[in-house]
Design a protein around this motif. Structure first.
Motif, PDB file in Angstrom:
ATOM      1  N   HIS A  29     -82.516 -37.925 -40.852  1.00  0.00           N
ATOM      2  CA  HIS A  29     -83.047 -38.871 -41.554  1.00  0.00           C
ATOM      3  C   HIS A  29     -81.623 -40.097 -41.345  1.00  0.00           C
ATOM      4  CE1 HIS A  29     -85.966 -36.468 -42.812  1.00  0.00           C
ATOM      5  NE2 HIS A  29     -86.878 -36.834 -42.658  1.00  0.00           N
ATOM      6  N   PRO A  30     -81.320 -40.806 -41.011  1.00  0.00           N
ATOM      7  CA  PRO A  30     -80.315 -41.438 -40.573  1.00  0.00           C
ATOM      8  C   PRO A  30     -80.646 -42.963 -41.018  1.00  0.00           C
ATOM      9  CG  PRO A  30     -80.748 -40.897 -38.358  1.00  0.00           C
ATOM     10  CD  PRO A  30     -81.896 -40.307 -38.992  1.00  0.00           C
ATOM     11  N   TRP A  31     -79.325 -43.036 -41.819  1.00  0.00           N
ATOM     12  CA  TRP A  31     -79.227 -45.262 -41.865  1.00  0.00           C
ATOM     13  C   TRP A  31     -79.540 -45.159 -40.674  1.00  0.00           C
ATOM     14  CZ3 TRP A  31     -75.221 -46.802 -45.208  1.00  0.00           C
ATOM     15  CH2 TRP A  31     -74.997 -46.393 -46.587  1.00  0.00           C
ATOM     16  N   THR A  32     -79.918 -46.709 -40.851  1.00  0.00           N
ATOM     17  CA  THR A  32     -80.459 -47.702 -39.999  1.00  0.00           C
ATOM     18  C   THR A  32     -78.812 -48.055 -39.644  1.00  0.00           C
ATOM     19  OG1 THR A  32     -81.390 -49.412 -41.619  1.00  0.00           O
ATOM     20  CG2 THR A  32     -82.867 -48.175 -39.894  1.00  0.00           C
ATOM     21  N   ASP A  55     -56.098 -38.349 -29.036  1.00  0.00           N
ATOM     22  CA  ASP A  55     -56.817 -39.302 -28.826  1.00  0.00           C
ATOM     23  C   ASP A  55     -57.720 -39.866 -29.915  1.00  0.00           C
ATOM     24  OD1 ASP A  55     -57.937 -36.835 -28.900  1.00  0.00           O
ATOM     25  OD2 ASP A  55     -58.979 -36.367 -27.449  1.00  0.00           O
ATOM     26  N   ARG A  56     -57.039 -39.356 -30.918  1.00  0.00           N
ATOM     27  CA  ARG A  56     -57.545 -40.130 -32.353  1.00  0.00           C
ATOM     28  C   ARG A  56     -58.970 -39.943 -32.028  1.00  0.00           C
ATOM     29  NH1 ARG A  56     -56.873 -45.053 -34.893  1.00  0.00           N
ATOM     30  NH2 ARG A  56     -56.898 -44.477 -37.035  1.00  0.00           N
ATOM     31  N   PRO A  57     -60.270 -38.839 -31.739  1.00  0.00           N
ATOM     32  CA  PRO A  57     -61.326 -38.954 -32.120  1.00  0.00           C
ATOM     33  C   PRO A  57     -62.080 -39.214 -33.488  1.00  0.00           C
ATOM     34  CG  PRO A  57     -60.755 -36.559 -32.165  1.00  0.00           C
ATOM     35  CD  PRO A  57     -59.545 -37.784 -32.407  1.00  0.00           C
ATOM     36  N   LEU A  58     -63.024 -40.342 -33.968  1.00  0.00           N
ATOM     37  CA  LEU A  58     -63.846 -40.844 -34.749  1.00  0.00           C
ATOM     38  C   LEU A  58     -64.904 -39.038 -35.129  1.00  0.00           C
ATOM     39  CD1 LEU A  58     -65.143 -42.362 -36.645  1.00  0.00           C
ATOM     40  CD2 LEU A  58     -67.172 -42.862 -35.201  1.00  0.00           C
ATOM     41  N   VAL A  59     -64.069 -38.451 -36.644  1.00  0.00           N
ATOM     42  CA  VAL A  59     -64.400 -37.125 -37.275  1.00  0.00           C
ATOM     43  C   VAL A  59     -65.695 -37.162 -38.095  1.00  0.00           C
ATOM     44  CG1 VAL A  59     -62.934 -35.923 -35.747  1.00  0.00           C
ATOM     45  CG2 VAL A  59     -62.583 -36.854 -38.389  1.00  0.00           C
ATOM     46  N   GLY A  60     -65.759 -39.067 -38.835  1.00  0.00           N
ATOM     47  CA  GLY A  60     -66.941 -38.613 -39.946  1.00  0.00           C
ATOM     48  C   GLY A  60     -66.315 -40.068 -40.036  1.00  0.00           C
ATOM     49  N   PHE A  61     -67.658 -40.271 -41.850  1.00  0.00           N
ATOM     50  CA  PHE A  61     -67.308 -41.344 -42.249  1.00  0.00           C
ATOM     51  C   PHE A  61     -68.360 -41.341 -43.435  1.00  0.00           C
ATOM     52  CE2 PHE A  61     -71.339 -42.090 -40.215  1.00  0.00           C
ATOM     53  CZ  PHE A  61     -72.428 -42.094 -41.833  1.00  0.00           C
ATOM     54  N   TRP A  62     -67.090 -42.108 -44.285  1.00  0.00           N
ATOM     55  CA  TRP A  62     -68.141 -41.907 -46.396  1.00  0.00           C
ATOM     56  C   TRP A  62     -68.652 -43.137 -46.733  1.00  0.00           C
ATOM     57  CZ3 TRP A  62     -65.912 -44.245 -50.343  1.00  0.00           C
ATOM     58  CH2 TRP A  62     -63.479 -43.684 -49.798  1.00  0.00           C
ATOM     59  N   VAL A  63     -69.172 -43.761 -47.052  1.00  0.00           N
ATOM     60  CA  VAL A  63     -69.391 -45.145 -47.437  1.00  0.00           C
ATOM     61  C   VAL A  63     -70.032 -44.485 -49.526  1.00  0.00           C
ATOM     62  CG1 VAL A  63     -71.317 -46.718 -48.479  1.00  0.00           C
ATOM     63  CG2 VAL A  63     -71.260 -45.785 -45.920  1.00  0.00           C
ATOM     64  N   GLY A  64     -69.265 -45.323 -50.368  1.00  0.00           N
ATOM     65  CA  GLY A  64     -69.072 -45.449 -51.892  1.00  0.00           C
ATOM     66  C   GLY A  64     -69.385 -47.051 -52.671  1.00  0.00           C
ATOM     67  N   LEU A  73     -71.987 -41.946 -54.238  1.00  0.00           N
ATOM     68  CA  LEU A  73     -71.305 -41.599 -52.347  1.00  0.00           C
ATOM     69  C   LEU A  73     -72.538 -41.860 -52.313  1.00  0.00           C
ATOM     70  CD1 LEU A  73     -69.999 -39.997 -50.167  1.00  0.00           C
ATOM     71  CD2 LEU A  73     -71.041 -38.236 -50.378  1.00  0.00           C
ATOM     72  N   LEU A  74     -72.989 -43.030 -51.128  1.00  0.00           N
ATOM     73  CA  LEU A  74     -74.196 -43.451 -50.373  1.00  0.00           C
ATOM     74  C   LEU A  74     -73.827 -42.910 -49.517  1.00  0.00           C
ATOM     75  CD1 LEU A  74     -73.983 -47.413 -51.549  1.00  0.00           C
ATOM     76  CD2 LEU A  74     -74.890 -45.206 -52.535  1.00  0.00           C
ATOM     77  N   ASN A  75     -73.279 -42.225 -48.059  1.00  0.00           N
ATOM     78  CA  ASN A  75     -73.692 -41.698 -47.157  1.00  0.00           C
ATOM     79  C   ASN A  75     -72.205 -40.681 -47.136  1.00  0.00           C
ATOM     80  OD1 ASN A  75     -74.331 -40.550 -45.373  1.00  0.00           O
ATOM     81  ND2 ASN A  75     -74.738 -43.087 -44.126  1.00  0.00           N
ATOM     82  N   ILE A  76     -72.587 -39.786 -46.119  1.00  0.00           N
ATOM     83  CA  ILE A  76     -71.419 -39.566 -45.462  1.00  0.00           C
ATOM     84  C   ILE A  76     -71.644 -38.393 -44.449  1.00  0.00           C
ATOM     85  CG2 ILE A  76     -71.294 -37.400 -47.170  1.00  0.00           C
ATOM     86  CD1 ILE A  76     -68.735 -36.946 -46.764  1.00  0.00           C
ATOM     87  N   ALA A  77     -70.774 -38.348 -43.569  1.00  0.00           N
ATOM     88  CA  ALA A  77     -71.489 -37.933 -41.932  1.00  0.00           C
ATOM     89  C   ALA A  77     -69.712 -37.132 -41.413  1.00  0.00           C
ATOM     90  CB  ALA A  77     -71.910 -38.877 -40.968  1.00  0.00           C
ATOM     91  N   PHE A 106     -66.895 -40.960 -63.109  1.00  0.00           N
ATOM     92  CA  PHE A 106     -67.756 -40.157 -62.735  1.00  0.00           C
ATOM     93  C   PHE A 106     -67.401 -40.253 -61.091  1.00  0.00           C
ATOM     94  CE2 PHE A 106     -69.319 -39.760 -66.833  1.00  0.00           C
ATOM     95  CZ  PHE A 106     -68.990 -38.580 -67.482  1.00  0.00           C
ATOM     96  N   ILE A 107     -68.218 -39.436 -60.150  1.00  0.00           N
ATOM     97  CA  ILE A 107     -69.315 -39.789 -58.769  1.00  0.00           C
ATOM     98  C   ILE A 107     -69.958 -38.881 -59.186  1.00  0.00           C
ATOM     99  CG2 ILE A 107     -68.165 -39.070 -56.367  1.00  0.00           C
ATOM    100  CD1 ILE A 107     -65.487 -38.682 -56.961  1.00  0.00           C
ATOM    101  N   TRP A 108     -71.343 -40.061 -58.688  1.00  0.00           N
ATOM    102  CA  TRP A 108     -72.469 -39.544 -58.575  1.00  0.00           C
ATOM    103  C   TRP A 108     -72.892 -39.371 -56.668  1.00  0.00           C
ATOM    104  CZ3 TRP A 108     -75.501 -38.690 -63.108  1.00  0.00           C
ATOM    105  CH2 TRP A 108     -74.578 -39.168 -63.942  1.00  0.00           C
ATOM    106  N   LEU A 109     -74.111 -38.238 -56.899  1.00  0.00           N
ATOM    107  CA  LEU A 109     -74.755 -38.106 -55.626  1.00  0.00           C
ATOM    108  C   LEU A 109     -75.731 -38.299 -55.465  1.00  0.00           C
ATOM    109  CD1 LEU A 109     -74.469 -35.802 -53.845  1.00  0.00           C
ATOM    110  CD2 LEU A 109     -71.855 -35.807 -53.645  1.00  0.00           C
ATOM    111  N   GLU A 110     -76.964 -37.687 -54.213  1.00  0.00           N
ATOM    112  CA  GLU A 110     -77.849 -37.597 -54.532  1.00  0.00           C
ATOM    113  C   GLU A 110     -77.939 -37.118 -53.160  1.00  0.00           C
ATOM    114  OE1 GLU A 110     -78.628 -41.277 -54.461  1.00  0.00           O
ATOM    115  OE2 GLU A 110     -78.403 -40.924 -56.762  1.00  0.00           O
ATOM    116  N   VAL A 111     -79.115 -35.755 -52.751  1.00  0.00           N
ATOM    117  CA  VAL A 111     -78.819 -34.709 -51.528  1.00  0.00           C
ATOM    118  C   VAL A 111     -80.173 -34.466 -52.019  1.00  0.00           C
ATOM    119  CG1 VAL A 111     -77.947 -33.428 -52.454  1.00  0.00           C
ATOM    120  CG2 VAL A 111     -77.308 -33.368 -50.199  1.00  0.00           C
ATOM    121  N   ARG A 112     -81.048 -34.565 -50.286  1.00  0.00           N
ATOM    122  CA  ARG A 112     -81.951 -33.683 -49.937  1.00  0.00           C
ATOM    123  C   ARG A 112     -82.150 -32.681 -50.394  1.00  0.00           C
ATOM    124  NH1 ARG A 112     -85.578 -36.901 -46.337  1.00  0.00           N
ATOM    125  NH2 ARG A 112     -84.867 -38.241 -45.516  1.00  0.00           N
ATOM    126  N   VAL A 113     -83.365 -31.490 -51.253  1.00  0.00           N
ATOM    127  CA  VAL A 113     -83.281 -30.441 -50.950  1.00  0.00           C
ATOM    128  C   VAL A 113     -82.998 -29.204 -49.543  1.00  0.00           C
ATOM    129  CG1 VAL A 113     -84.854 -30.805 -53.390  1.00  0.00           C
ATOM    130  CG2 VAL A 113     -85.357 -30.507 -51.399  1.00  0.00           C
TER     131      VAL A 113
END
Length: 164
Positions: A29-32, A55-64, A73-77, A106-113
């Motif tokens: 269920h990706p972000w828009t 070649d420095r490929p993009l391997v991920g990102f995170w949003v805090g 933590l809002l998103n991580i991929a 603290f660091i908080w996050l929600e994750v789908r079960v």
């Protein structure tokens, strides 16, 4: 761990297409694009992660998102090709380092079960499940899925493995 190294930098709007491709490559269920742009424009910490190769490929990102005395933590991929190589754990450590500079307690996050891979990562990194948010995430038109709420201390993520 493969011995690869990672580097990160603040994301720019110019990278939006790449971020959205990554987001859609591995999320059920990706972000828009609008959600990603909103996070970038409202001052959330959006970090892109690259492998330190030629070649420095993009391997991920995170949003805090910073709160009063916490970071969320809002998103991580992680790109599917790079999963299982330590990128997710490294990004959580980068999040913790940033949270420390924000004086977060603290660091908080929600994750789908249903997101067992992420749940395993968070638990292994030192997050503790503290609650369940019933029917938090949309699943289908008429169904919703529970969210697990996790919390940790920034310093716990910065400890060498086995010392948290």
């Amino acid at each position: 761990m493969t011995g690869l190294c990672w580097t990160s930098e603040a994301a720019s709007v110019n990278q939006l297409t790449s971020l959205m491709q990554l987001e859609q490559s591995g999320q059920t269920h990706p972000w828009t694009e609008g959600q990603m742009l909103d996070s970038m424009r409202c001052g959330h910490e959006v970090q892109v992660v690259f492998a330190e190769t030629d070649d420095r490929p993009l391997v991920g990102f995170w949003v805090g998102m910073q709160g009063v005395d916490e970071v969320h933590l809002l998103n991580i991929a992680v790109h599917p090709h790079w999963r299982g190589q330590g990128v997710g754990r490294w990004m959580l450590q980068q999040l913790a380092a940033w949270a420390t500079t924000q004086r977060a307690q603290f660091i908080w996050l929600e994750v789908r079960v249903s997101n067992q891979r992420a749940i395993d990562l968070y638990r292994k990194a030192g997050f503790e499940q503290i609650a369940v948010r019933p029917r938090y995430y949309p699943l289908t038109m008429n169904e919703r899925e529970d969210a697990l709420i996790f919390r940790t201390y920034p310093h716990a993520l910065l400890q060498p493995k086995g010392q948290a």
